[in-house]
Design an enzyme around this catalytic site. Sequence first.
Site, PDB file in Angstrom:
ATOM      1  N   LYS A  90      70.077  99.022 -18.916  1.00  0.00           N
ATOM      2  CA  LYS A  90      71.211  99.793 -18.385  1.00  0.00           C
ATOM      3  C   LYS A  90      71.052  99.891 -16.881  1.00  0.00           C
ATOM      4  O   LYS A  90      69.978 100.230 -16.373  1.00  0.00           O
ATOM      5  CB  LYS A  90      71.203 101.218 -18.988  1.00  0.00           C
ATOM      6  N   LYS A 114      64.144 106.074 -13.521  1.00  0.00           N
ATOM      7  CA  LYS A 114      65.302 106.964 -13.473  1.00  0.00           C
ATOM      8  C   LYS A 114      65.863 107.169 -14.881  1.00  0.00           C
ATOM      9  O   LYS A 114      66.113 108.293 -15.313  1.00  0.00           O
ATOM     10  CB  LYS A 114      66.373 106.340 -12.572  1.00  0.00           C
ATOM     11  N   LYS A 126      69.540  95.818 -13.396  1.00  0.00           N
ATOM     12  CA  LYS A 126      70.458  95.897 -12.243  1.00  0.00           C
ATOM     13  C   LYS A 126      71.021  94.507 -11.993  1.00  0.00           C
ATOM     14  O   LYS A 126      70.383  93.508 -12.320  1.00  0.00           O
ATOM     15  CB  LYS A 126      69.691  96.352 -10.996  1.00  0.00           C
ATOM     16  N   ASP A 166      78.055 100.257  -8.866  1.00  0.00           N
ATOM     17  CA  ASP A 166      77.114 100.610  -7.788  1.00  0.00           C
ATOM     18  C   ASP A 166      77.914 100.334  -6.512  1.00  0.00           C
ATOM     19  O   ASP A 166      79.161 100.339  -6.549  1.00  0.00           O
ATOM     20  CB  ASP A 166      75.821  99.782  -7.879  1.00  0.00           C
ATOM     21  N   THR A 209      77.438 111.197 -10.365  1.00  0.00           N
ATOM     22  CA  THR A 209      76.240 111.035  -9.528  1.00  0.00           C
ATOM     23  C   THR A 209      76.197 112.130  -8.465  1.00  0.00           C
ATOM     24  O   THR A 209      75.165 112.796  -8.274  1.00  0.00           O
ATOM     25  CB  THR A 209      76.215 109.640  -8.889  1.00  0.00           C
TER      26      THR A 209
HETATM   27  P1  NDP Z   1      80.241 102.911  -2.700  1.00  0.00           P
HETATM   28  O1  NDP Z   1      80.472 101.455  -2.567  1.00  0.00           O
HETATM   29  O2  NDP Z   1      81.244 103.749  -3.382  1.00  0.00           O
HETATM   30  O3  NDP Z   1      79.970 103.553  -1.281  1.00  0.00           O
HETATM   31  C1  NDP Z   1      78.942 103.106  -0.475  1.00  0.00           C
HETATM   32  C2  NDP Z   1      78.971 103.861   0.820  1.00  0.00           C
HETATM   33  O4  NDP Z   1      77.788 103.573   1.558  1.00  0.00           O
HETATM   34  C3  NDP Z   1      80.131 103.466   1.721  1.00  0.00           C
HETATM   35  O5  NDP Z   1      80.476 104.557   2.523  1.00  0.00           O
HETATM   36  C4  NDP Z   1      79.517 102.345   2.549  1.00  0.00           C
HETATM   37  O6  NDP Z   1      80.143 102.119   3.791  1.00  0.00           O
HETATM   38  C5  NDP Z   1      78.129 102.863   2.768  1.00  0.00           C
HETATM   39  N1  NDP Z   1      77.207 101.722   2.920  1.00  0.00           N
HETATM   40  C6  NDP Z   1      76.967 100.737   2.017  1.00  0.00           C
HETATM   41  N2  NDP Z   1      76.109  99.837   2.503  1.00  0.00           N
HETATM   42  C7  NDP Z   1      75.817 100.266   3.740  1.00  0.00           C
HETATM   43  C8  NDP Z   1      74.968  99.768   4.738  1.00  0.00           C
HETATM   44  N3  NDP Z   1      74.271  98.630   4.572  1.00  0.00           N
HETATM   45  N4  NDP Z   1      74.874 100.483   5.896  1.00  0.00           N
HETATM   46  C9  NDP Z   1      75.578 101.629   6.052  1.00  0.00           C
HETATM   47  N5  NDP Z   1      76.402 102.139   5.136  1.00  0.00           N
HETATM   48  C10 NDP Z   1      76.510 101.476   3.996  1.00  0.00           C
HETATM   49  O7  NDP Z   1      78.807 103.036  -3.431  1.00  0.00           O
HETATM   50  P2  NDP Z   1      78.190 104.285  -4.191  1.00  0.00           P
HETATM   51  O8  NDP Z   1      78.631 105.542  -3.573  1.00  0.00           O
HETATM   52  O9  NDP Z   1      78.375 104.050  -5.635  1.00  0.00           O
HETATM   53  O10 NDP Z   1      76.621 104.055  -3.899  1.00  0.00           O
HETATM   54  C11 NDP Z   1      75.960 104.673  -2.802  1.00  0.00           C
HETATM   55  C12 NDP Z   1      74.466 104.704  -3.101  1.00  0.00           C
HETATM   56  O11 NDP Z   1      74.223 105.468  -4.298  1.00  0.00           O
HETATM   57  C13 NDP Z   1      73.795 103.361  -3.347  1.00  0.00           C
HETATM   58  O12 NDP Z   1      72.468 103.404  -2.881  1.00  0.00           O
HETATM   59  C14 NDP Z   1      73.782 103.265  -4.871  1.00  0.00           C
HETATM   60  O13 NDP Z   1      72.770 102.385  -5.329  1.00  0.00           O
HETATM   61  C15 NDP Z   1      73.492 104.701  -5.230  1.00  0.00           C
HETATM   62  N6  NDP Z   1      73.837 105.144  -6.575  1.00  0.00           N
HETATM   63  C16 NDP Z   1      75.099 104.983  -7.068  1.00  0.00           C
HETATM   64  C17 NDP Z   1      75.414 105.457  -8.321  1.00  0.00           C
HETATM   65  C18 NDP Z   1      76.799 105.386  -8.885  1.00  0.00           C
HETATM   66  O14 NDP Z   1      77.012 105.908  -9.981  1.00  0.00           O
HETATM   67  N7  NDP Z   1      77.766 104.786  -8.206  1.00  0.00           N
HETATM   68  C19 NDP Z   1      74.393 106.084  -9.174  1.00  0.00           C
HETATM   69  C20 NDP Z   1      73.122 106.271  -8.532  1.00  0.00           C
HETATM   70  C21 NDP Z   1      72.880 105.797  -7.280  1.00  0.00           C
HETATM   71  P3  NDP Z   1      81.117 100.842   3.956  1.00  0.00           P
HETATM   72  O15 NDP Z   1      82.360 101.205   3.215  1.00  0.00           O
HETATM   73  O16 NDP Z   1      81.291 100.694   5.412  1.00  0.00           O
HETATM   74  O17 NDP Z   1      80.384  99.689   3.365  1.00  0.00           O
HETATM   75  O1  2IT Z   2      71.842 103.343  -9.474  1.00  0.00           O
HETATM   76  C1  2IT Z   2      72.392 103.774 -10.506  1.00  0.00           C
HETATM   77  O2  2IT Z   2      71.834 104.548 -11.281  1.00  0.00           O
HETATM   78  C2  2IT Z   2      73.770 103.336 -10.782  1.00  0.00           C
HETATM   79  N1  2IT Z   2      74.342 102.598  -9.990  1.00  0.00           N
HETATM   80  C3  2IT Z   2      74.454 103.770 -12.047  1.00  0.00           C
HETATM   81  C4  2IT Z   2      74.051 102.895 -13.195  1.00  0.00           C
HETATM   82  C5  2IT Z   2      74.789 103.127 -14.480  1.00  0.00           C
HETATM   83  O3  2IT Z   2      74.509 102.362 -15.402  1.00  0.00           O
HETATM   84  O4  2IT Z   2      75.628 104.029 -14.582  1.00  0.00           O
END
Ligand code: NDP
Ligand code: 2IT
Length: 444
Positions: A90, A114, A126, A166, A209
Amino acid sequence: MGYVDEIYELVVNKNPAEPEFHQAVKEVLDSLRLAVDANEAVYRREGLLERLTEPDRQFKFKVPWVDDSGKVNVNTGYRVQFNNAIGPYKGGLRLHPSVNLGIIKFLGFEQIFKNSLTGLPIGGSKGGADFDPKGKSDREILSFCTSFITELYNYIGADIDVPAGDIGVGAREIGYMFGQYKKLTHSYEGVLTGKGLSYGGSLARKEATGYGLMFLVEEMLKCAGEDIKGKVCTVSGSGNVATYAIEKAHQLGAKVVTCSDSNGWVYDPEGIDVAALKQIKEINRARLTEYAKYRPKSTYHEGRGVWSIKCDIALPCATQNEVFLDDAKTLVSNGCIVLAEGANMPTTLDAVDYLLENKVMFVPGKAANAGGVATSALEMTQNSQRLNWSFEEVESKLKQIMVNIFHNIDDAAKRYDCAGNYVVGANIAGFEKVADAMLAQGIY
Ligand code: NDP
Ligand code: 2IT
């Protein structure tokens, strides 16, 4: 040399040029030292750490797709199935030009611990691709997602491996992939999570999240005799995790004064306007430069800068390695008391050490952002039961899971004489269940 040091050296030698993977492995192995030392003879004999740091399998594949001008483009797709000792694989899918095998491996490795911390039966994996969704039309996204899943569908399934979102992957992308998966397999199964609500998605998964992050922070502060109400927070990112962390922080009475994207950041001293943020990011799919139109008192700054703003609680929610040692020093000198990682591995190892030395309550992503995958697992449960739970039911389960995670990592840290070190606590608590399951299931 001790067992954990030997394994770290082995990982670096076997996987050169994968610095993010090395970083994630180092953090975990360093914190497992005490737990491993206590069982070293058995773990060595069973090759436990060698097995834990080597993915079960990894797929790398071609993703050809057609852009709006009719031209064929080619990207590289990945899925790393790391460990399924405690449940089907997952983990999310990331679409970002920086994606490579090492990044997917770091994320897959983190996901093992996690997912274990959630208390739910899910293994770690992943995937993603080096595709840049920015500026692409819906049809181009559809073309890419259809091609991506046409290859990936061979390796996934509701009881095998269940991808989700993600960076760069939300409900639109999951919907396109789900549609093509159905067509290819003639089946209707919960093979992806983060689906739209009309076709098997779970209420509160989108919010999970960010909401989960704030539930954990609220509980941690309560146990430290502090109230989240009135606290000033800084958030980086402006995507899924950031948006809903800000929303819940405000519901709990805190005030978030920043957010960012990869070009710049916003400072809004009156508190980020979540409705404006959703309009800009979720509906217009635009940049944060637009934010000042909605909030004339806010300021937009090019480049990095979120961590220079004075705060009580820092919440990095963008990407890996975005809080450096200098940022940690600034946060400490500004009186920050909590850093909780909404993103995966946003804090560099030296910055983590500095925060811990200075008694900042630091919560690593594998605990702090586990609410997303936990709610994905709740979506899997609802799909299996062919039922939909209400928003309130899912949210209350999410809150309980985050409260439990905090107490489990807190207890594990105390058991190993490291009270308050939630890096040690999270890694040991996540590891124990996986190690036990691996040893019980023989050699694989
Ligand atoms: P989104 O694509 O929705 O948003 C990502 C955000 O981070 C955007 O604002 C983006 O800006 C910015 N960003 C991405 N890459 C970079 C970079 N290299 N430098 C600066 N800013 C950056 O992603 P999520 O919100 O889903 O994910 C954010 C983080 O949370 C990641 O690390 C992800 O692995 C983690 N995560 C996500 C989960 C989920 O359920 N979605 C669960 C657990 C963890 P821009 O638009 O300019 O690219
Ligand atoms: O980093 C993470 O935990 C996620 N992007 C969510 C993964 C998931 O299967 O919901």
